[in-house]
Design an enzyme around this catalytic site. Structure first.
Site, PDB file in Angstrom:
ATOM      1  N   ARG A  26      33.238  63.708  69.374  1.00 26.18           N
ATOM      2  CA  ARG A  26      32.468  64.654  68.569  1.00 26.18           C
ATOM      3  C   ARG A  26      32.028  64.014  67.253  1.00 26.18           C
ATOM      4  O   ARG A  26      30.873  63.663  67.065  1.00 26.18           O
ATOM      5  CB  ARG A  26      33.301  65.929  68.327  1.00 26.18           C
ATOM      6  CG  ARG A  26      32.484  67.123  67.832  1.00 26.18           C
ATOM      7  CD  ARG A  26      32.228  67.144  66.342  1.00 26.18           C
ATOM      8  NE  ARG A  26      33.444  67.167  65.527  1.00 26.18           N
ATOM      9  CZ  ARG A  26      33.448  67.036  64.212  1.00 26.18           C
ATOM     10  NH1 ARG A  26      32.310  66.883  63.545  1.00 26.18           N
ATOM     11  NH2 ARG A  26      34.583  67.030  63.535  1.00 26.18           N
ATOM     12  N   ASP A  27      32.970  63.807  66.355  1.00 36.55           N
ATOM     13  CA  ASP A  27      32.639  63.244  65.045  1.00 36.55           C
ATOM     14  C   ASP A  27      32.130  61.815  65.178  1.00 36.55           C
ATOM     15  O   ASP A  27      31.267  61.378  64.415  1.00 36.55           O
ATOM     16  CB  ASP A  27      33.887  63.292  64.161  1.00 36.55           C
ATOM     17  CG  ASP A  27      33.579  63.046  62.699  1.00 36.55           C
ATOM     18  OD1 ASP A  27      32.412  63.167  62.306  1.00 36.55           O
ATOM     19  OD2 ASP A  27      34.512  62.742  61.945  1.00 36.55           O
ATOM     20  N   HIS A 219      42.276  63.300  57.591  1.00 32.70           N
ATOM     21  CA  HIS A 219      41.064  62.780  58.236  1.00 32.70           C
ATOM     22  C   HIS A 219      40.399  61.829  57.235  1.00 32.70           C
ATOM     23  O   HIS A 219      39.677  62.271  56.343  1.00 32.70           O
ATOM     24  CB  HIS A 219      40.142  63.956  58.580  1.00 32.70           C
ATOM     25  CG  HIS A 219      38.908  63.586  59.326  1.00 32.70           C
ATOM     26  ND1 HIS A 219      38.650  64.014  60.614  1.00 32.70           N
ATOM     27  CD2 HIS A 219      37.824  62.844  58.967  1.00 32.70           C
ATOM     28  CE1 HIS A 219      37.473  63.558  61.009  1.00 32.70           C
ATOM     29  NE2 HIS A 219      36.945  62.840  60.020  1.00 32.70           N
ATOM     30  N   HIS A 221      38.061  58.483  56.079  1.00 26.32           N
ATOM     31  CA  HIS A 221      36.980  57.557  56.389  1.00 26.32           C
ATOM     32  C   HIS A 221      37.273  56.221  55.706  1.00 26.32           C
ATOM     33  O   HIS A 221      37.926  56.181  54.656  1.00 26.32           O
ATOM     34  CB  HIS A 221      35.637  58.130  55.926  1.00 26.32           C
ATOM     35  CG  HIS A 221      35.116  59.205  56.819  1.00 26.32           C
ATOM     36  ND1 HIS A 221      33.792  59.555  56.862  1.00 26.32           N
ATOM     37  CD2 HIS A 221      35.737  60.013  57.708  1.00 26.32           C
ATOM     38  CE1 HIS A 221      33.612  60.532  57.744  1.00 26.32           C
ATOM     39  NE2 HIS A 221      34.786  60.827  58.267  1.00 26.32           N
ATOM     40  N   CYS A 252      29.344  61.139  58.689  1.00 28.51           N
ATOM     41  CA  CYS A 252      28.956  62.526  58.442  1.00 28.51           C
ATOM     42  C   CYS A 252      27.449  62.573  58.248  1.00 28.51           C
ATOM     43  O   CYS A 252      26.918  61.900  57.362  1.00 28.51           O
ATOM     44  CB  CYS A 252      29.662  63.082  57.198  1.00 28.51           C
ATOM     45  SG  CYS A 252      29.120  64.753  56.775  1.00 28.51           S
ATOM     46  N   ASN A 261      34.848  56.594  60.648  1.00 29.87           N
ATOM     47  CA  ASN A 261      36.184  57.152  60.614  1.00 29.87           C
ATOM     48  C   ASN A 261      37.224  56.045  60.739  1.00 29.87           C
ATOM     49  O   ASN A 261      36.920  54.917  61.141  1.00 29.87           O
ATOM     50  CB  ASN A 261      36.371  58.107  61.797  1.00 29.87           C
ATOM     51  CG  ASN A 261      35.559  59.367  61.666  1.00 29.87           C
ATOM     52  OD1 ASN A 261      35.834  60.204  60.833  1.00 29.87           O
ATOM     53  ND2 ASN A 261      34.549  59.515  62.518  1.00 29.87           N
TER      54      ASN A 261
END
Length: 310
Positions: A26-27, A219, A221, A252, A261
């Site tokens: 997803r991300d 989470h 980065h 993002c 990420n």
């Protein structure tokens, strides 16, 4: 010659086991400019499930206008070979997204909140306070339907428009999501500017604000190379769920300075070196990320994938 392995030297004050919340599908893929075929996404998830990962965020029921890459969410979920014991959460931005998730038989959803006013306006077209009015019926209905609900909080460690973010503000947003019914909070360093001391400050504020550390995930980065050090800081504070993306994919779409990420392989290497259980086969994971890199036509940004010849 056998491949290199990290020497295991257990650290002090660390958890025995960590849950890796894999966000690659997803991300990791939502920023890709060229639409990845749904068949490739489904195979990616199948391969990830085969590595031992047990939480695979599959997609998002966001409007295709905003994230065209995820327009195939329903088709993807219909194609999935759901492995017993593997959780496939999806992101839902609003009640319509929840409707679609329920139709698809999803058992775990997530909402995506902002810790700052500007990002709430840019990402959600809502004010910081108004975002909760949007999430409240989503979370209430999901909980009533027996779904688990995760609450993402973005811009927890800095905002490209507002600069520094008060940890107390992060804590206040997180507490409202928990009170609403979210069973887990994922604190996001959306632009990657956080450092270990900053992680301590944000976690301190959240715990002081009434959010138990066992409800918190992180989470990070790796924009400035801090993701692993920040993760270690969080582990020392009792966090046991870490978001990561296979091969270091992602960023993002609404924050241009956000790069990749934390790579799942890099996280696994560190956890192995610390003797922390995670349940993932690193060789299978590296092979999966190398395969995905081939599908995308570029090398994996993960240092471990590159080091092991993926």
């Amino acid at each position: 010659m056998t491949r290199e392995l990290p020497q295991t030297v257990a650290g002090t004050g660390l958890p025995e086991a960590v849950t890796i919340y894999e966000v690659g599908a997803r991300d990791g893929l939502q920023n890709e400019q060229v639409v990845v075929p749904v068949e490739v996404k489904a195979e990616f998830l199948d391969r990830l499930a085969g590595t031992g990962l047990r939480t695979l965020e599959a997609t998002s029921f966001v409007h295709p206008k905003w994230v065209p890459q995820l327009a195939d969410a329903a088709d993807l979920l219909a194609r999935l070979t759901r492995v017993p014991g593997v959780d496939y959460p999806v992101l839902v931005p609003n009640e319509r997204g929840l409707d679609r998730a329920l139709e698809a038989g999803v058992g775990h959803v997530a909402v995506f909140a902002s810790a700052t006013e500007t990002f709430a306006q840019r990402n959600l077209n809502r004010s910081l306070d108004e975002q909760f009015a949007m999430f409240d019926p989503v979370v209430a209905r999901a909980v009533a339907a027996g779904l688990r609900v995760r609450g993402y909080v973005s811009m927890c460690f800095g905002d490209p428009w507002e600069g520094a973010v008060d940890p107390a503000q992060v804590a206040a947003v997180g507490r409202r999501l928990v009170d609403m019914g979210c069973d887990q909070l994922s604190l996001g360093d959306t632009i990657g500017t956080g450092t270990p001391g900053h992680v301590d400050a944000v976690l301190d504020a959240c715990v002081a604000g009434g959010v138990p550390v066992d409800r918190i995930a992180v989470h990070f980065h790796d924009t400035y190379g801090q993701a692993l050090s920040n993760t270690l800081a969080a582990l020392r504070r009792g966090v046991t769920t870490v978001d990561a993306s296979a091969g270091g994919l992602g960023g993002c779409p609404y924050a241009e300075s956000a790069t990749g990420n934390l790579a799942t392989e890099d996280l696994v290497w560190m956890l192995d070196g610390l003797g922390i259980s995670h349940g993932v086969d690193l060789d299978a994971l590296v092979a999966t990320s190398a395969w995905m890199a081939q599908q995308l036509g570029r090398p994996s940004p993960s240092r471990v994938v590159r080091a092991l010849g993926g």
